[in-house]
Write a protein that holds these residues in place. Structure first.
Motif, PDB file in Angstrom:
ATOM      1  N   ARG A 131      -2.969   7.794  -3.837  1.00  0.00           N
ATOM      2  CA  ARG A 131      -2.726   6.804  -2.775  1.00  0.00           C
ATOM      3  C   ARG A 131      -3.509   5.543  -3.143  1.00  0.00           C
ATOM      4  NH1 ARG A 131      -4.978   7.880   1.825  1.00  0.00           N
ATOM      5  NH2 ARG A 131      -3.294   7.569   3.323  1.00  0.00           N
ATOM      6  N   GLY A 138      -4.636   0.611   4.842  1.00  0.00           N
ATOM      7  CA  GLY A 138      -4.781   0.061   3.501  1.00  0.00           C
ATOM      8  C   GLY A 138      -4.034  -1.229   3.280  1.00  0.00           C
ATOM      9  N   ALA A 139      -2.895  -1.380   3.962  1.00  0.00           N
ATOM     10  CA  ALA A 139      -2.085  -2.588   3.774  1.00  0.00           C
ATOM     11  C   ALA A 139      -2.775  -3.836   4.289  1.00  0.00           C
ATOM     12  CB  ALA A 139      -0.734  -2.418   4.459  1.00  0.00           C
ATOM     13  N   LEU A 150      -7.141   4.475  -2.211  1.00  0.00           N
ATOM     14  CA  LEU A 150      -7.093   4.586  -0.749  1.00  0.00           C
ATOM     15  C   LEU A 150      -7.554   5.989  -0.345  1.00  0.00           C
ATOM     16  CD1 LEU A 150      -6.197   3.304   1.993  1.00  0.00           C
ATOM     17  CD2 LEU A 150      -3.987   4.445   1.633  1.00  0.00           C
ATOM     18  N   CYS A 196       0.866  -1.171   0.000  1.00  0.00           N
ATOM     19  CA  CYS A 196       0.000   0.000   0.000  1.00  0.00           C
ATOM     20  C   CYS A 196       0.902   1.221   0.000  1.00  0.00           C
ATOM     21  CB  CYS A 196      -0.888  -0.008   1.238  1.00  0.00           C
ATOM     22  SG  CYS A 196      -2.097   1.326   1.295  1.00  0.00           S
ATOM     23  N   GLY A 197       0.642   2.189  -0.875  1.00  0.00           N
ATOM     24  CA  GLY A 197       1.518   3.341  -0.934  1.00  0.00           C
ATOM     25  C   GLY A 197       1.000   4.391  -1.898  1.00  0.00           C
ATOM     26  N   VAL A 198       1.913   5.190  -2.419  1.00  0.00           N
ATOM     27  CA  VAL A 198       1.560   6.292  -3.317  1.00  0.00           C
ATOM     28  C   VAL A 198       2.262   6.090  -4.657  1.00  0.00           C
ATOM     29  CG1 VAL A 198       3.460   7.753  -2.475  1.00  0.00           C
ATOM     30  CG2 VAL A 198       1.453   8.806  -3.560  1.00  0.00           C
ATOM     31  N   THR A 250      -5.169   5.414   6.629  1.00  0.00           N
ATOM     32  CA  THR A 250      -3.716   5.474   6.563  1.00  0.00           C
ATOM     33  C   THR A 250      -3.182   4.364   5.666  1.00  0.00           C
ATOM     34  OG1 THR A 250      -3.332   3.960   8.416  1.00  0.00           O
ATOM     35  CG2 THR A 250      -3.715   6.292   8.957  1.00  0.00           C
ATOM     36  N   TYR A 251      -1.901   4.458   5.327  1.00  0.00           N
ATOM     37  CA  TYR A 251      -1.277   3.390   4.548  1.00  0.00           C
ATOM     38  C   TYR A 251      -1.284   2.078   5.341  1.00  0.00           C
ATOM     39  CZ  TYR A 251       0.387   6.995   1.330  1.00  0.00           C
ATOM     40  OH  TYR A 251       0.457   8.017   0.421  1.00  0.00           O
ATOM     41  N   LYS A 252      -1.167   2.185   6.647  1.00  0.00           N
ATOM     42  CA  LYS A 252      -1.201   0.984   7.493  1.00  0.00           C
ATOM     43  C   LYS A 252      -2.597   0.363   7.477  1.00  0.00           C
ATOM     44  CE  LYS A 252       2.341   2.929  10.508  1.00  0.00           C
ATOM     45  NZ  LYS A 252       2.607   3.510  11.847  1.00  0.00           N
ATOM     46  N   ILE A 268      -4.023   0.975  -2.834  1.00  0.00           N
ATOM     47  CA  ILE A 268      -3.807  -0.371  -2.318  1.00  0.00           C
ATOM     48  C   ILE A 268      -3.572  -1.275  -3.519  1.00  0.00           C
ATOM     49  CG2 ILE A 268      -4.827  -2.276  -0.993  1.00  0.00           C
ATOM     50  CD1 ILE A 268      -6.859  -0.117   0.088  1.00  0.00           C
TER      51      ILE A 268
END
Length: 293
Positions: free
Chosen positions: A33, A95-96, A86, A15-17, A91-93, A35
């Protein structure tokens, strides 16, 4: 893991940008952003057309972290068709955990149906089982019961307040029946992948109830007539989820105010990824995250 190509970068829940984009993108662009759905299917078979890349049987199927490079690196090359947006409120956490954790159990819950009519039992309180409790609560389940063998995970579930009752397997069937007026729960979800856990999920479910198996591997030993036929119970198999269900889940997480990152108990930098894997394999933890600054 089965099918792993040696030398492939691990990490199947990225998960990121987006920092760079190739030609011909139709929806996602640099700065978005996202997933990454952790299987890249062929996109053309019947399963892929339904959004179930996980079930793609084409030789073109590639799993991130198995047959194509995954997320345990500063950058990953992904295909646009594999991406889910996302929202800024997650948050990215968060989404992961949508794909292989929350998405997996969301698919199962959608199969069996959970509402305010239901008492729900979850056997196995690893990250998937804990996610099941969070989602079933949001869907209105009126009684949530968790069963787990690992004391650390029992304490984590109690600390997070995810269930009304959490206990070890000893005498669990009798306890569930006592809590449900002798009837059993309307719905149960096995995330333990253990024979005893699956047996409990079946036998603690009331007549005409529904059971979902989401834990991978192992066996299940039961007696069809007394355990499911006479009680007219239904067992559902459920494997990960589809792209559209993932998008739906992301929308629901925002609506319900659920943050999957609450299940993260340990974080490691990329350089300590091996320690993260070892901790997760030991089981005395919640979700383990490898994070990038």
């Amino acid at each position: 893991p089965e099918g792993y190509i040696p030398g492939t970068i691990a990490g199947h829940e990225p998960c990121g940008v987006i920092v760079e984009e190739g030609e011909g993108l139709r929806r996602f662009h640099k700065g978005d952003r996202v997933i990454v759905y952790h299987i890249s299917g062929c996109g053309l078979c019947n399963d892929c057309r339904r959004g179930y890349y996980i079930s793609c049987k084409s030789p073109y199927r590639r799993a991130y972290g198995w047959q194509r490079n995954g997320g345990m690196a500063p950058y990953i090359l992904a295909e646009e068709k594999d991406l889910i947006a996302l929202p800024d409120s997650l948050t990215y956490k968060d989404g992961a955990q949508v794909a292989c954790g929350f998405g997996t159990v969301y698919e199962a819950i959608e199969k069996i149906g959970v509402s305010g009519n239901d008492a729900v039992l979850v056997t196995g309180l690893g990250p998937v089982g804990l996610a099941a409790l969070m989602l079933c609560r949001a869907m209105g389940a009126n009684l949530l019961i968790g069963v787990e063998t690992n004391e650390a995970r029992i304490e984590l579930a109690k600390k997070l307040g995810l269930a009304d009752h959490v206990f070890s397997p000893e005498g669990a069937l009798e306890k569930v029946l006592q809590l449900t007026g002798g009837n059993g729960v309307e719905r149960s979800i096995d995330a333990s992948a253990s024979d005893p856990g699956r047996q409990l999920a079946i036998r603690a479910t009331r007549d005409r109830g529904k059971i979902a198996f989401v834990g991978e591997g192992g066996t299940c030993t039961f007696e069809p007539s007394p355990d499911i036929i006479h009680g007219q119970k239904t067992i559902y198999g459920s494997w990960v989820t589809s792209l559209w269900k993932m998008e739906e889940l992301v929308e629901r997480l925002v609506r319900w105010g659920i943050h999957p990152e609450e299940l993260i108990t340990h974080e490691f930098p990329l350089e300590q990824a091996s320690d993260a894997y070892a901790l997760m394999a030991g089981g005395s933890c919640g979700k383990v995250a490898v994070v990038f600054e």
